[in-house]
Design a protein around this motif. Structure first.
Motif, short mmCIF file in Angstrom:
data_model
loop_
_atom_site.label_atom_id
_atom_site.label_comp_id
_atom_site.label_asym_id
_atom_site.label_seq_id
_atom_site.Cartn_x
_atom_site.Cartn_y
_atom_site.Cartn_z
N GLY A 72 -12.10 52.45 -12.22
CA GLY A 72 -11.24 51.28 -12.10
C GLY A 72 -11.85 50.23 -11.20
O GLY A 72 -11.79 49.03 -11.49
N ARG A 73 -12.48 50.67 -10.12
CA ARG A 73 -13.12 49.70 -9.21
C ARG A 73 -14.32 49.03 -9.88
O ARG A 73 -14.62 47.88 -9.59
N LEU A 74 -14.99 49.73 -10.77
CA LEU A 74 -16.06 49.10 -11.54
C LEU A 74 -15.51 48.00 -12.45
O LEU A 74 -16.10 46.93 -12.58
N VAL A 75 -14.36 48.29 -13.08
CA VAL A 75 -13.71 47.27 -13.90
C VAL A 75 -13.33 46.07 -13.04
O VAL A 75 -13.51 44.91 -13.44
N GLY A 76 -12.81 46.34 -11.85
CA GLY A 76 -12.45 45.24 -10.96
C GLY A 76 -13.66 44.39 -10.59
O GLY A 76 -13.59 43.16 -10.58
N ARG A 77 -14.79 45.04 -10.28
CA ARG A 77 -15.98 44.32 -9.86
C ARG A 77 -16.57 43.46 -10.98
O ARG A 77 -16.88 42.28 -10.78
N TYR A 78 -16.74 44.07 -12.14
CA TYR A 78 -17.45 43.37 -13.21
C TYR A 78 -16.53 42.64 -14.19
O TYR A 78 -16.97 41.70 -14.84
#
Length: 278
Positions: A183-189
């Protein structure tokens, strides 16, 4: 630039030429108490207004955006444009958002970001500061008013009342983004939002716990009755916690935060702030 006491760092050492006049927009980076660089913009009051009253020069709005927003997002710029009809506006990107440094703590240490923006607004010579927050930013303006007492009036739009709320599908998606590595990867990119991997320890003061500490500062709570993130028990809980010291506007048909705030509503907020601040 002179650096004052903690919490009163006004601007970075890089000063664009147009910073010399408050009649022109300014863009700079502020430094928070804990050393995070915050991308910030000052927009002067509009030269065009509806004729009911000229824009105020001693009043300033400080805008706190919602989660995954930033100072360049169109919905944030629309809010800024609407409120400059009433007074100048300071807007900024919370830590972990847009071009600001650090990683978001989703409402905890963001109080320091808002404190730096308010200090900058004061440094620019504005005697009356109104903080206006949306969603996550709505919780931050409440907590800032309770913990820092730096605003002359507070407007909280679409704020949660309590932490860890998962009662709607959108909030379950938000929790997945915040708590899961993927989820944090989705938030970042996907959303240009860098989320801190550590949970809260200790758990910060919640919005509903903050509200009783805000009086006598004028407080306006705004919420849509069609909000898909936080149902109307949240604003009612906040208003009840104020013990009659806050105004509550439940807006018919309104959804969530900046995207749902009409120009008419923003105009009413501007009128309220001009009347209540100071």
């Amino acid at each position: 630039m002179s650096i004052g006491p903690a919490g009163h760092v006004a601007r970075s050492t890089v000063r664009p030429a147009y910073e010399t006049s408050r009649n022109a927009p300014m863009r700079t980076f502020l430094r928070t108490d804990d050393g995070v660089s915050i991308d910030s913009v000052y927009d002067p009051a509009s030269a065009v207004y509806d004729g009911s009253r000229p824009p105020s020069r001693d009043l300033v709005f400080v805008i706190a955006h919602g989660f995954t927003g930033d100072v360049d997002r169109p919905h944030v710029r629309r809010v800024v444009a609407a409120l400059t009809d009433h007074a100048p506006v300071v807007s900024f990107s919370f830590r972990g958002h847009g071009r600001s440094g650090g990683r978001t703590t989703v409402g905890d240490r963001e109080v320091l970001d808002l404190a730096a923006a308010v200090a900058w607004a004061r440094d620019l010579g504005h005697a009356r500061v109104v903080t206006v927050g949306f969603s996550m930013g709505g919780s931050v303006v409440l907590r800032h008013a309770a913990l820092r007492a730096g605003a002359d009036a507070v407007v909280s739009v679409s704020s949660p009342a309590r932490w860890y709320y998962r009662g709607t599908a959108p909030m379950r998606r938000v929790h997945w983004m915040v708590t899961r590595p993927e989820g944090r990867l989705v938030g970042r990119y996907g959303f240009r939002t860098r989320i801190h991997h550590r949970g809260w320890d200790p758990v910060p003061l919640s919005p509903v716990e903050a509200v009783p500490r805000i009086a006598p500062t004028p407080l306006l709570i705004v919420h849509g009755d069609n909000d898909g993130y936080f149902p109307v028990d949240h604003p009612r809980m906040l208003a009840d916690a104020a013990g009659g010291a806050a105004e509550l506007w439940l807006e018919p048909g309104m959804g969530h935060a900046e995207h749902a705030a009409s120009g008419r509503l923003l105009g009413r907020i501007g009128d309220w702030a001009a009347a209540r601040a100071g």
